[in-house]
Motif scaffolding. Structure first.
Motif, short mmCIF file in Angstrom:
data_model
loop_
_atom_site.label_atom_id
_atom_site.label_comp_id
_atom_site.label_asym_id
_atom_site.label_seq_id
_atom_site.Cartn_x
_atom_site.Cartn_y
_atom_site.Cartn_z
N SER A 88 0.69 7.69 -2.04
CA SER A 88 0.70 8.66 -3.48
C SER A 88 2.56 6.95 -3.49
O SER A 88 3.07 7.84 -2.93
CB SER A 88 0.34 9.96 -3.87
N HIS A 89 2.01 6.97 -5.31
CA HIS A 89 4.12 7.04 -5.06
C HIS A 89 5.67 8.14 -5.06
O HIS A 89 5.86 7.26 -4.12
CB HIS A 89 3.96 5.68 -6.19
N VAL A 90 4.43 8.87 -5.71
CA VAL A 90 5.54 9.80 -5.58
C VAL A 90 4.78 10.81 -5.09
O VAL A 90 3.89 11.21 -6.18
CB VAL A 90 6.21 9.81 -7.00
N ALA A 91 5.40 11.68 -4.49
CA ALA A 91 4.60 12.62 -4.12
C ALA A 91 4.56 13.85 -4.91
O ALA A 91 5.21 14.54 -5.00
CB ALA A 91 5.28 13.63 -2.04
N TRP A 123 9.07 13.26 -3.48
CA TRP A 123 9.22 12.08 -2.86
C TRP A 123 8.73 10.61 -2.91
O TRP A 123 8.15 10.44 -3.21
CB TRP A 123 8.86 12.50 -0.76
N LEU A 124 9.59 9.26 -3.27
CA LEU A 124 9.19 8.38 -3.98
C LEU A 124 9.57 6.94 -3.00
O LEU A 124 10.06 6.80 -1.89
CB LEU A 124 10.34 8.01 -4.94
N ALA A 125 8.16 6.92 -2.70
CA ALA A 125 7.67 6.31 -1.36
C ALA A 125 7.56 4.64 -1.58
O ALA A 125 8.23 3.89 -2.60
CB ALA A 125 5.80 5.62 -0.98
N ASP A 126 8.41 3.50 -0.42
CA ASP A 126 8.99 2.76 -0.30
C ASP A 126 7.90 1.68 -0.37
O ASP A 126 6.86 1.26 0.71
CB ASP A 126 9.24 1.94 0.66
N VAL A 127 7.06 1.31 -1.92
CA VAL A 127 5.50 0.68 -2.02
C VAL A 127 5.98 -1.00 -1.51
O VAL A 127 5.65 -1.03 -0.34
CB VAL A 127 5.45 0.80 -3.33
N PRO A 128 6.80 -1.47 -2.01
CA PRO A 128 6.87 -2.64 -0.67
C PRO A 128 6.82 -2.43 0.86
O PRO A 128 5.74 -3.26 0.89
CB PRO A 128 7.54 -3.75 -1.46
N GLY A 165 -4.01 -6.07 8.30
CA GLY A 165 -4.80 -6.30 7.22
C GLY A 165 -5.64 -5.72 6.99
O GLY A 165 -7.13 -5.69 6.04
N ALA A 166 -5.61 -4.17 6.21
CA ALA A 166 -6.04 -3.98 5.30
C ALA A 166 -5.74 -3.45 4.59
O ALA A 166 -4.90 -4.02 3.90
CB ALA A 166 -5.05 -2.04 6.30
N LEU A 167 -6.33 -3.11 3.18
CA LEU A 167 -5.66 -3.22 1.81
C LEU A 167 -5.55 -1.72 1.41
O LEU A 167 -5.44 -0.67 2.19
CB LEU A 167 -7.33 -2.83 1.24
N VAL A 168 -3.99 -1.52 0.59
CA VAL A 168 -4.20 -0.38 -0.25
C VAL A 168 -3.77 0.46 -1.39
O VAL A 168 -4.25 -0.83 -2.05
CB VAL A 168 -2.40 -0.58 0.35
N LEU A 169 -4.27 1.89 -1.89
CA LEU A 169 -4.79 1.92 -2.65
C LEU A 169 -3.61 3.17 -3.17
O LEU A 169 -3.29 4.17 -2.74
CB LEU A 169 -6.00 2.82 -2.53
N TRP A 170 -2.51 2.66 -4.24
CA TRP A 170 -1.80 3.83 -4.23
C TRP A 170 -2.15 4.56 -5.48
O TRP A 170 -2.90 4.24 -6.62
CB TRP A 170 -0.38 2.43 -5.36
N ASP A 171 -1.56 6.13 -5.43
CA ASP A 171 -1.98 6.89 -6.57
C ASP A 171 -0.37 6.72 -6.99
O ASP A 171 0.55 7.62 -6.73
CB ASP A 171 -2.17 8.49 -5.95
N ALA A 222 4.56 -7.76 -8.50
CA ALA A 222 5.73 -8.38 -7.43
C ALA A 222 5.59 -7.60 -5.94
O ALA A 222 5.65 -8.49 -5.30
CB ALA A 222 6.88 -7.88 -8.43
N TRP A 223 5.24 -6.42 -6.12
CA TRP A 223 4.96 -5.48 -4.62
C TRP A 223 3.90 -6.08 -3.96
O TRP A 223 3.07 -5.87 -2.75
CB TRP A 223 4.77 -3.83 -4.60
N ASP A 224 2.98 -6.66 -4.46
CA ASP A 224 1.74 -7.67 -3.97
C ASP A 224 0.44 -5.93 -3.86
O ASP A 224 -0.42 -5.86 -2.59
CB ASP A 224 1.80 -7.87 -2.93
N VAL A 225 0.29 -5.07 -4.18
CA VAL A 225 0.02 -4.19 -4.72
C VAL A 225 -2.25 -4.61 -4.76
O VAL A 225 -2.35 -5.81 -5.38
CB VAL A 225 -0.01 -3.03 -5.56
N ASP A 226 -2.69 -4.19 -4.03
CA ASP A 226 -3.86 -4.58 -3.94
C ASP A 226 -5.08 -3.70 -5.29
O ASP A 226 -5.41 -4.40 -5.47
CB ASP A 226 -4.54 -4.41 -2.71
N LEU A 227 -4.66 -2.32 -4.89
CA LEU A 227 -5.37 -1.14 -5.90
C LEU A 227 -4.16 -0.03 -6.41
O LEU A 227 -3.84 0.35 -5.89
CB LEU A 227 -6.23 -0.69 -5.38
N ALA A 228 -4.44 0.69 -7.28
CA ALA A 228 -4.03 1.44 -7.73
C ALA A 228 -4.36 2.37 -9.33
O ALA A 228 -5.61 1.81 -9.98
CB ALA A 228 -2.60 1.20 -8.59
N VAL A 229 -4.40 3.80 -9.01
CA VAL A 229 -5.17 4.85 -9.93
C VAL A 229 -3.79 5.69 -10.44
O VAL A 229 -2.70 6.15 -9.81
CB VAL A 229 -6.50 4.89 -9.65
#
Length: 400
Positions: free
Chosen positions: A168-171, A176-181, A191-197, A211-218
Protein backbone atom coordinates in the motif's frame (compact mmCIF):
# COMPACT_ATOMS: atom_id res chain seq x y z
CA UNK A 1 -12.31 30.61 11.52
CA UNK A 2 -8.77 30.20 12.89
CA UNK A 3 -5.71 32.13 11.74
CA UNK A 4 -4.67 29.00 9.85
CA UNK A 5 -7.96 29.00 7.95
CA UNK A 6 -7.58 32.71 7.18
CA UNK A 7 -4.15 32.03 5.70
CA UNK A 8 -5.25 28.90 3.81
CA UNK A 9 -5.38 29.55 0.03
CA UNK A 10 -7.76 26.60 -0.36
CA UNK A 11 -10.20 27.54 2.43
CA UNK A 12 -12.93 28.76 0.06
CA UNK A 13 -13.20 25.34 -1.61
CA UNK A 14 -14.76 23.94 1.57
CA UNK A 15 -18.01 25.72 0.69
CA UNK A 16 -18.34 23.60 -2.44
CA UNK A 17 -19.10 20.49 -0.37
CA UNK A 18 -22.48 19.47 1.05
CA UNK A 19 -22.79 19.73 4.82
CA UNK A 20 -19.76 21.86 5.62
CA UNK A 21 -21.96 24.65 6.96
CA UNK A 22 -23.31 22.46 9.77
CA UNK A 23 -21.81 21.97 13.24
CA UNK A 24 -20.91 18.35 12.54
CA UNK A 25 -17.17 17.67 12.68
CA UNK A 26 -16.24 15.20 9.95
CA UNK A 27 -12.83 13.59 10.37
CA UNK A 28 -13.35 10.46 8.30
CA UNK A 29 -12.78 11.66 4.76
CA UNK A 30 -10.40 8.79 4.10
CA UNK A 31 -13.29 6.35 4.52
CA UNK A 32 -15.99 8.29 2.65
CA UNK A 33 -15.59 11.76 1.20
CA UNK A 34 -18.30 14.43 1.36
CA UNK A 35 -20.31 15.00 -1.84
CA UNK A 36 -19.78 18.14 -3.87
CA UNK A 37 -22.75 20.49 -4.23
CA UNK A 38 -22.50 20.25 -8.02
CA UNK A 39 -23.01 16.49 -7.89
CA UNK A 40 -26.70 16.73 -7.04
CA UNK A 41 -27.34 18.71 -10.22
CA UNK A 42 -25.19 16.32 -12.25
CA UNK A 43 -27.23 13.37 -11.01
CA UNK A 44 -30.53 15.12 -11.75
CA UNK A 45 -29.36 16.10 -15.22
CA UNK A 46 -28.22 12.56 -15.92
CA UNK A 47 -31.61 11.10 -14.91
CA UNK A 48 -33.64 13.71 -16.80
CA UNK A 49 -31.54 14.01 -19.95
CA UNK A 50 -29.07 11.19 -20.60
CA UNK A 51 -30.89 8.27 -18.98
CA UNK A 52 -34.40 9.67 -19.34
CA UNK A 53 -34.18 10.99 -22.92
CA UNK A 54 -31.31 9.24 -24.65
CA UNK A 55 -31.96 5.86 -23.00
CA UNK A 56 -30.00 3.01 -24.60
CA UNK A 57 -28.51 5.40 -27.15
CA UNK A 58 -26.31 6.63 -24.30
CA UNK A 59 -24.06 3.60 -24.73
CA UNK A 60 -23.13 4.63 -28.26
CA UNK A 61 -22.93 8.31 -27.38
CA UNK A 62 -20.62 8.17 -24.34
CA UNK A 63 -21.22 5.47 -21.75
CA UNK A 64 -19.34 2.63 -23.43
CA UNK A 65 -16.02 4.51 -23.38
CA UNK A 66 -16.54 6.10 -19.98
CA UNK A 67 -14.32 3.63 -18.05
CA UNK A 68 -11.38 4.60 -20.26
CA UNK A 69 -12.21 8.32 -20.42
CA UNK A 70 -12.53 8.63 -16.64
CA UNK A 71 -9.58 6.33 -16.14
CA UNK A 72 -7.40 8.59 -18.27
CA UNK A 73 -8.57 11.59 -16.20
CA UNK A 74 -7.60 9.83 -12.96
CA UNK A 75 -4.25 9.03 -14.52
CA UNK A 76 -3.64 12.59 -15.71
CA UNK A 77 -4.92 14.47 -12.66
CA UNK A 78 -3.81 12.20 -9.82
CA UNK A 79 -1.51 9.38 -10.85
CA UNK A 80 1.18 10.76 -13.12
CA UNK A 81 0.09 8.22 -15.73
CA UNK A 82 -0.07 8.67 -19.48
CA UNK A 83 -3.32 7.87 -21.28
CA UNK A 84 -4.28 4.31 -22.07
CA UNK A 85 -3.10 2.70 -18.82
CA UNK A 86 -5.95 3.33 -16.34
CA UNK A 87 -9.53 2.11 -16.46
CA UNK A 88 -12.49 2.28 -14.06
CA UNK A 89 -14.70 -0.65 -13.18
CA UNK A 90 -15.61 -3.15 -10.45
CA UNK A 91 -14.87 -2.82 -6.75
CA UNK A 92 -11.39 -2.50 -5.28
CA UNK A 93 -11.49 -6.14 -4.20
CA UNK A 94 -12.39 -7.43 -7.66
CA UNK A 95 -9.73 -5.32 -9.36
CA UNK A 96 -7.12 -6.43 -6.81
CA UNK A 97 -7.98 -10.03 -7.69
CA UNK A 98 -7.75 -9.39 -11.42
CA UNK A 99 -4.44 -7.56 -11.08
CA UNK A 100 -2.86 -10.12 -8.73
CA UNK A 101 -3.98 -13.10 -10.78
CA UNK A 102 -2.75 -11.47 -14.00
CA UNK A 103 0.58 -10.52 -12.44
CA UNK A 104 1.50 -13.97 -11.12
CA UNK A 105 0.67 -15.43 -14.53
CA UNK A 106 3.40 -13.20 -15.98
CA UNK A 107 5.97 -14.82 -13.67
CA UNK A 108 5.55 -18.58 -14.30
CA UNK A 109 7.75 -20.83 -12.19
CA UNK A 110 7.97 -18.40 -9.29
CA UNK A 111 6.31 -19.55 -6.11
CA UNK A 112 5.79 -16.61 -3.73
CA UNK A 113 3.65 -13.53 -3.21
CA UNK A 114 5.14 -11.03 -0.75
CA UNK A 115 2.69 -9.03 1.38
CA UNK A 116 2.99 -7.27 4.73
CA UNK A 117 0.91 -8.30 7.73
CA UNK A 118 -0.43 -4.78 8.25
CA UNK A 119 -1.67 -4.30 4.70
CA UNK A 120 -5.39 -3.63 4.36
CA UNK A 121 -7.39 -6.82 5.06
CA UNK A 122 -8.81 -7.07 1.55
CA UNK A 123 -5.32 -7.00 0.03
CA UNK A 124 -4.18 -9.78 2.37
CA UNK A 125 -7.32 -11.85 1.87
CA UNK A 126 -7.18 -11.60 -1.93
CA UNK A 127 -3.46 -12.43 -1.94
CA UNK A 128 -4.19 -15.49 0.19
CA UNK A 129 -6.93 -16.61 -2.20
CA UNK A 130 -4.77 -16.12 -5.29
CA UNK A 131 -1.91 -17.99 -3.65
CA UNK A 132 -4.15 -20.98 -2.86
CA UNK A 133 -5.71 -20.89 -6.32
CA UNK A 134 -2.33 -20.86 -8.06
CA UNK A 135 -0.41 -23.17 -5.74
CA UNK A 136 1.79 -20.36 -4.41
CA UNK A 137 2.82 -19.40 -0.89
CA UNK A 138 2.61 -16.09 0.93
CA UNK A 139 5.82 -14.61 2.28
CA UNK A 140 4.91 -12.23 5.09
CA UNK A 141 6.67 -9.01 6.00
CA UNK A 142 6.27 -8.13 9.68
CA UNK A 143 5.92 -4.39 10.27
CA UNK A 144 5.34 -1.99 13.13
CA UNK A 145 1.65 -1.00 13.04
CA UNK A 146 2.64 2.62 13.67
CA UNK A 147 4.94 2.59 10.63
CA UNK A 148 5.12 0.54 7.44
CA UNK A 149 7.26 -1.36 4.93
CA UNK A 150 10.81 -0.05 4.54
CA UNK A 151 13.45 -0.90 1.96
CA UNK A 152 15.33 -2.91 4.59
CA UNK A 153 12.29 -5.03 5.41
CA UNK A 154 11.41 -5.67 1.78
CA UNK A 155 14.99 -6.54 0.81
CA UNK A 156 14.88 -9.39 3.32
CA UNK A 157 11.65 -10.76 1.84
CA UNK A 158 12.13 -10.71 -1.94
CA UNK A 159 14.20 -13.18 -3.91
CA UNK A 160 14.33 -15.43 -6.93
CA UNK A 161 11.02 -17.09 -6.00
CA UNK A 162 9.07 -13.81 -5.70
CA UNK A 163 6.42 -13.48 -8.38
CA UNK A 164 4.57 -10.46 -6.98
CA UNK A 165 4.91 -7.90 -4.20
CA UNK A 166 1.66 -6.35 -2.89
CA UNK A 167 2.03 -3.06 -1.00
CA UNK A 168 0.00 0.00 0.00
CA UNK A 169 1.22 3.49 -0.86
CA UNK A 170 -0.29 4.83 2.39
CA UNK A 171 -0.83 2.38 5.26
CA UNK A 172 -4.50 2.37 6.24
CA UNK A 173 -3.77 2.28 9.97
CA UNK A 174 -0.67 4.46 10.52
CA UNK A 175 -0.62 6.61 7.34
CA UNK A 176 2.97 5.48 6.66
CA UNK A 177 3.88 6.81 3.22
CA UNK A 178 5.88 4.19 1.39
CA UNK A 179 8.87 5.00 -0.78
CA UNK A 180 7.32 3.71 -4.00
CA UNK A 181 10.35 4.18 -6.32
CA UNK A 182 12.79 2.48 -3.94
CA UNK A 183 10.51 -0.45 -3.09
CA UNK A 184 9.56 -0.93 -6.73
CA UNK A 185 13.24 -1.05 -7.73
CA UNK A 186 13.93 -3.67 -5.05
CA UNK A 187 11.16 -5.89 -6.38
CA UNK A 188 12.30 -5.42 -9.98
CA UNK A 189 15.89 -6.24 -9.05
CA UNK A 190 14.56 -9.57 -7.79
CA UNK A 191 12.66 -10.09 -11.06
CA UNK A 192 9.23 -9.62 -9.45
CA UNK A 193 6.28 -7.40 -10.30
CA UNK A 194 4.72 -4.95 -7.83
CA UNK A 195 1.05 -4.12 -7.25
CA UNK A 196 0.44 -0.88 -5.36
CA UNK A 197 -2.81 -0.18 -3.51
CA UNK A 198 -3.44 3.57 -3.80
CA UNK A 199 -6.76 3.63 -1.96
CA UNK A 200 -5.50 5.81 0.91
CA UNK A 201 -3.37 8.11 -1.24
CA UNK A 202 -5.14 8.87 -4.52
CA UNK A 203 -6.49 12.41 -4.41
CA UNK A 204 -4.42 13.24 -1.32
CA UNK A 205 -0.80 12.38 -2.15
CA UNK A 206 0.67 13.02 -5.63
CA UNK A 207 1.97 9.97 -7.45
CA UNK A 208 4.14 9.52 -10.54
CA UNK A 209 3.38 5.95 -11.58
CA UNK A 210 5.03 6.16 -14.99
CA UNK A 211 8.18 7.85 -13.68
CA UNK A 212 8.38 5.41 -10.77
CA UNK A 213 8.20 2.43 -13.17
CA UNK A 214 5.19 0.97 -11.35
CA UNK A 215 3.77 -2.23 -12.83
CA UNK A 216 0.20 -2.27 -11.54
CA UNK A 217 -1.91 -0.21 -9.16
CA UNK A 218 -5.47 -0.30 -7.85
CA UNK A 219 -7.38 2.34 -5.91
CA UNK A 220 -10.87 3.23 -4.75
CA UNK A 221 -12.71 6.44 -5.60
CA UNK A 222 -14.99 7.05 -2.60
CA UNK A 223 -12.35 8.38 -0.19
CA UNK A 224 -10.39 11.44 -1.35
CA UNK A 225 -11.99 11.27 -4.82
CA UNK A 226 -15.49 11.68 -3.30
CA UNK A 227 -17.22 9.32 -5.70
CA UNK A 228 -19.85 8.27 -3.14
CA UNK A 229 -20.57 5.01 -1.30
CA UNK A 230 -19.80 2.03 -3.51
CA UNK A 231 -18.20 4.13 -6.25
CA UNK A 232 -16.12 1.94 -8.58
CA UNK A 233 -12.38 1.43 -8.27
CA UNK A 234 -9.72 1.91 -10.93
CA UNK A 235 -6.78 -0.17 -12.10
CA UNK A 236 -3.51 1.02 -13.67
CA UNK A 237 -1.43 -1.29 -15.83
CA UNK A 238 1.89 -0.05 -17.21
CA UNK A 239 1.80 0.17 -20.98
CA UNK A 240 4.77 -2.18 -21.32
CA UNK A 241 2.59 -4.98 -19.87
CA UNK A 242 -0.32 -4.37 -22.24
CA UNK A 243 1.26 -4.99 -25.62
CA UNK A 244 3.20 -7.68 -27.40
CA UNK A 245 3.12 -11.45 -27.37
CA UNK A 246 3.41 -11.75 -23.59
CA UNK A 247 0.83 -9.09 -22.77
CA UNK A 248 -1.06 -9.32 -19.50
CA UNK A 249 -4.38 -11.14 -19.49
CA UNK A 250 -6.90 -11.01 -16.68
CA UNK A 251 -8.96 -13.89 -15.30
CA UNK A 252 -12.54 -12.54 -15.40
CA UNK A 253 -13.22 -12.63 -19.14
CA UNK A 254 -16.37 -10.59 -19.62
CA UNK A 255 -18.00 -9.34 -22.80
CA UNK A 256 -17.25 -5.65 -22.20
CA UNK A 257 -13.53 -6.39 -22.11
CA UNK A 258 -13.54 -8.29 -25.37
CA UNK A 259 -12.01 -6.89 -28.54
CA UNK A 260 -15.43 -6.65 -30.22
CA UNK A 261 -18.14 -6.88 -27.53
CA UNK A 262 -21.07 -6.71 -29.92
CA UNK A 263 -19.77 -9.43 -32.20
CA UNK A 264 -20.78 -11.80 -29.39
CA UNK A 265 -18.71 -14.53 -30.94
CA UNK A 266 -18.06 -18.04 -29.63
CA UNK A 267 -14.61 -17.28 -28.20
CA UNK A 268 -13.05 -14.52 -26.13
CA UNK A 269 -10.36 -12.24 -27.51
CA UNK A 270 -9.18 -9.53 -25.09
CA UNK A 271 -9.52 -5.89 -26.08
CA UNK A 272 -6.28 -4.14 -26.92
CA UNK A 273 -4.74 -2.06 -24.16
CA UNK A 274 -6.10 -1.51 -20.68
CA UNK A 275 -9.72 -2.07 -21.81
CA UNK A 276 -9.00 -5.78 -21.35
CA UNK A 277 -9.26 -5.23 -17.57
CA UNK A 278 -13.00 -4.49 -17.95
CA UNK A 279 -15.37 -7.43 -17.47
CA UNK A 280 -19.05 -6.55 -17.23
CA UNK A 281 -21.26 -3.52 -17.85
CA UNK A 282 -19.48 -0.32 -16.71
CA UNK A 283 -20.89 1.42 -13.59
CA UNK A 284 -21.97 4.60 -15.39
CA UNK A 285 -23.94 6.12 -12.50
CA UNK A 286 -21.09 5.33 -10.11
CA UNK A 287 -18.70 7.46 -12.14
CA UNK A 288 -20.79 10.65 -12.08
CA UNK A 289 -19.76 12.14 -8.72
CA UNK A 290 -16.17 11.07 -9.32
CA UNK A 291 -15.98 13.26 -12.41
CA UNK A 292 -16.92 16.35 -10.38
CA UNK A 293 -14.13 15.75 -7.87
CA UNK A 294 -11.56 15.08 -10.58
CA UNK A 295 -12.46 18.41 -12.15
CA UNK A 296 -12.01 20.17 -8.79
CA UNK A 297 -8.64 18.53 -8.10
CA UNK A 298 -7.53 19.46 -11.61
CA UNK A 299 -8.53 23.06 -10.90
CA UNK A 300 -6.60 23.15 -7.61
CA UNK A 301 -3.65 20.93 -8.53
CA UNK A 302 -2.34 17.91 -6.65
CA UNK A 303 0.67 19.79 -5.25
CA UNK A 304 -1.63 22.31 -3.56
CA UNK A 305 -3.85 19.50 -2.29
CA UNK A 306 -0.83 17.78 -0.77
CA UNK A 307 0.37 21.00 0.85
CA UNK A 308 -3.03 21.46 2.53
CA UNK A 309 -3.03 17.81 3.59
CA UNK A 310 0.37 18.19 5.26
CA UNK A 311 -0.86 21.38 6.95
CA UNK A 312 -3.93 19.65 8.35
CA UNK A 313 -2.06 16.61 9.65
CA UNK A 314 0.63 18.83 11.23
CA UNK A 315 -2.13 20.85 12.89
CA UNK A 316 -3.74 17.67 14.21
CA UNK A 317 -0.45 16.39 15.62
CA UNK A 318 0.53 19.64 17.34
CA UNK A 319 -2.98 20.20 18.71
CA UNK A 320 -3.15 16.63 20.01
CA UNK A 321 0.23 17.03 21.70
CA UNK A 322 -1.16 20.00 23.64
CA UNK A 323 -4.68 18.73 24.35
CA UNK A 324 -4.13 14.97 24.52
CA UNK A 325 -0.72 14.30 26.14
CA UNK A 326 -2.06 10.96 27.37
CA UNK A 327 -2.37 9.69 23.77
CA UNK A 328 0.37 8.19 21.63
CA UNK A 329 0.97 9.25 18.05
CA UNK A 330 0.69 6.08 15.95
CA UNK A 331 1.57 7.81 12.66
CA UNK A 332 4.92 9.03 11.35
CA UNK A 333 5.97 12.38 12.80
CA UNK A 334 7.85 13.35 9.63
CA UNK A 335 5.50 14.83 7.02
CA UNK A 336 7.43 13.24 4.15
CA UNK A 337 6.65 9.79 5.58
CA UNK A 338 2.98 10.50 6.34
CA UNK A 339 -0.12 10.36 4.16
CA UNK A 340 -3.37 12.21 4.70
CA UNK A 341 -4.50 10.88 8.06
CA UNK A 342 -3.30 10.75 11.66
CA UNK A 343 -3.85 7.99 14.23
CA UNK A 344 -3.78 8.58 18.00
CA UNK A 345 -3.67 5.65 20.40
CA UNK A 346 -5.27 5.50 23.84
CA UNK A 347 -6.68 2.50 25.77
CA UNK A 348 -10.19 4.02 25.73
CA UNK A 349 -10.36 5.00 22.05
CA UNK A 350 -12.93 2.35 21.10
CA UNK A 351 -15.38 3.65 23.71
CA UNK A 352 -14.40 7.25 22.92
CA UNK A 353 -15.16 6.83 19.21
CA UNK A 354 -18.68 5.62 19.92
CA UNK A 355 -19.31 8.62 22.18
CA UNK A 356 -17.77 11.04 19.68
CA UNK A 357 -20.20 9.84 17.02
CA UNK A 358 -23.09 10.52 19.41
CA UNK A 359 -21.75 14.06 19.77
CA UNK A 360 -21.57 14.60 15.99
CA UNK A 361 -17.77 14.28 15.82
CA UNK A 362 -17.00 11.58 13.25
CA UNK A 363 -13.52 10.04 13.26
CA UNK A 364 -12.77 6.34 12.72
CA UNK A 365 -11.47 3.62 15.02
CA UNK A 366 -8.73 1.15 14.16
CA UNK A 367 -7.18 -1.49 16.41
CA UNK A 368 -5.13 -1.40 18.52
CA UNK A 369 -6.72 1.50 20.42
CA UNK A 370 -6.45 3.90 17.46
CA UNK A 371 -8.50 7.03 16.76
CA UNK A 372 -7.97 7.69 13.06
CA UNK A 373 -8.47 11.24 11.79
CA UNK A 374 -9.02 11.26 8.02
CA UNK A 375 -8.46 14.85 6.89
CA UNK A 376 -9.77 15.43 3.39
CA UNK A 377 -7.83 18.51 2.22
CA UNK A 378 -10.49 20.37 0.24
CA UNK A 379 -13.43 19.85 2.59
CA UNK A 380 -11.78 19.97 6.05
CA UNK A 381 -10.91 23.18 7.89
CA UNK A 382 -8.28 23.77 10.55
CA UNK A 383 -11.00 24.93 12.94
CA UNK A 384 -12.90 21.69 12.38
CA UNK A 385 -9.82 19.68 13.38
CA UNK A 386 -9.37 21.76 16.54
CA UNK A 387 -13.07 21.41 17.51
CA UNK A 388 -12.86 17.68 17.00
CA UNK A 389 -9.80 17.26 19.19
CA UNK A 390 -11.29 19.46 21.90
CA UNK A 391 -14.27 17.09 21.96
CA UNK A 392 -11.93 14.09 22.13
CA UNK A 393 -10.41 15.64 25.25
CA UNK A 394 -13.83 16.13 26.80
CA UNK A 395 -14.91 12.57 25.98
CA UNK A 396 -11.73 10.97 27.37
CA UNK A 397 -12.15 13.01 30.55
CA UNK A 398 -15.75 11.78 30.88
CA UNK A 399 -14.62 8.15 30.43
CA UNK A 400 -11.58 8.48 32.65
Amino acid sequence: MTDLDAQDPLAAYRERFVGTGSDLVYLDGNSLGRPLRTTGERLRTFVDDEWGQRLIRGWDESWFLLPEVVGDEIGRVCLGAAAGQTVVGDSTTVLLYKAMRAAVALRPGRTEIVVDRDNFPTDRYVADGVARECGLTLRWVDVDTSAGVTAELLAEAVGEQTALVVLSHVAYRSAWLADVPALTRLAHDAGALVLWDLSHSVGSVPTSLDAWDVDLAVGCTYKYLNGGPGAPAFVYVAGRLLHGEGALTQPVQGWMGASDPFLMGPTYTPAPGVRRMVSGTPPVVGMLALQDMLALIDEVGMDAVRAKSVGLTEHAITTAAALLPDTTLASPRQAERRGGHVTLNHPLMREATAELWRRDVIPDYRDPHGLRLGLSPLSTSYAEVARGLETVRAVLDSLG
